[in-house]
Design an enzyme around this catalytic site. Sequence first.
Site, PDB file in Angstrom:
ATOM      1  N   SER A   1       0.836  -1.194   0.000  1.00  0.00           N
ATOM      2  CA  SER A   1       0.000   0.000   0.000  1.00  0.00           C
ATOM      3  C   SER A   1       0.879   1.255   0.000  1.00  0.00           C
ATOM      4  O   SER A   1       1.691   1.436  -0.899  1.00  0.00           O
ATOM      5  CB  SER A   1      -0.944  -0.046   1.204  1.00  0.00           C
ATOM      6  OG  SER A   1      -1.919   0.956   1.138  1.00  0.00           O
TER       7      SER A   1
ATOM      8  N   HIS B   1      -2.312  -1.310  -4.458  1.00  0.00           N
ATOM      9  CA  HIS B   1      -3.761  -1.334  -4.650  1.00  0.00           C
ATOM     10  C   HIS B   1      -4.287   0.090  -4.591  1.00  0.00           C
ATOM     11  O   HIS B   1      -3.553   1.029  -4.295  1.00  0.00           O
ATOM     12  CB  HIS B   1      -4.448  -2.227  -3.608  1.00  0.00           C
ATOM     13  CG  HIS B   1      -4.309  -1.754  -2.186  1.00  0.00           C
ATOM     14  ND1 HIS B   1      -4.830  -2.432  -1.115  1.00  0.00           N
ATOM     15  CD2 HIS B   1      -3.717  -0.649  -1.642  1.00  0.00           C
ATOM     16  CE1 HIS B   1      -4.566  -1.791   0.006  1.00  0.00           C
ATOM     17  NE2 HIS B   1      -3.888  -0.714  -0.286  1.00  0.00           N
TER      18      HIS B   1
END
Length: 215
Positions: free
Chosen positions: A111, A136
């Site tokens: 992330s 993501h």
Amino acid sequence: MTIRDRDPLEVFSNSLVPMVVEQTARGERSFDIFSRLLQERIIFLTGPVYDQVSSLICAQLLYLESVNPTKEISFYINSPGGVVSAGLAIYDTMQYIRCPVSTVCIGQAASMGSLLLAGGEKGHRYALPNARVMVHQPSGGAQGQASDIEIQAREILIIRQRLNEIYREHTGQTLEQIEQKLERDSYLSANEAREFGLIDKVVERNPHETTPDPS
């Protein structure tokens, strides 16, 4: 989040910081291991990215620039990600200071951790062989009146667009390729992260030159 809200094992583990004792002309001096590494221009991000961690890392980056504005800083990352605004504060500070910042993934960079990894100095972004990288799109929840939910949803879309642009800038991929990769959780090996442009090299040994011990 307070200490009471955190996993007791995490709090216990983070409190076990080794101390380093050095002999000087004035006697012994002791440092915690992270302060000693900071003297060598090494910064660690371990665990989630949240506001307090972000402030500490930004302060370390600014301090090291004040000491020497041209010497490289080594930034080691082992993080599952965290708060987007906290991560972007670190990223912006990395770009703001004059020092080149090399990034090294140990364990995982997921992330926001992956964005910080990619945001290092071009040609000096590394990962160890068994490190994992995950990218993501940002996630978040919304509650309240319908108009408030709409505002928050619009903000998430704006943040997603900005993160995609940052990944595009540092990876060399097209915006369409970035959007496709970030549509769902995408886990990458160190070699796959290199192929995608998130890092420059997979290393087994420290890529930086070491100074021989005079003793």
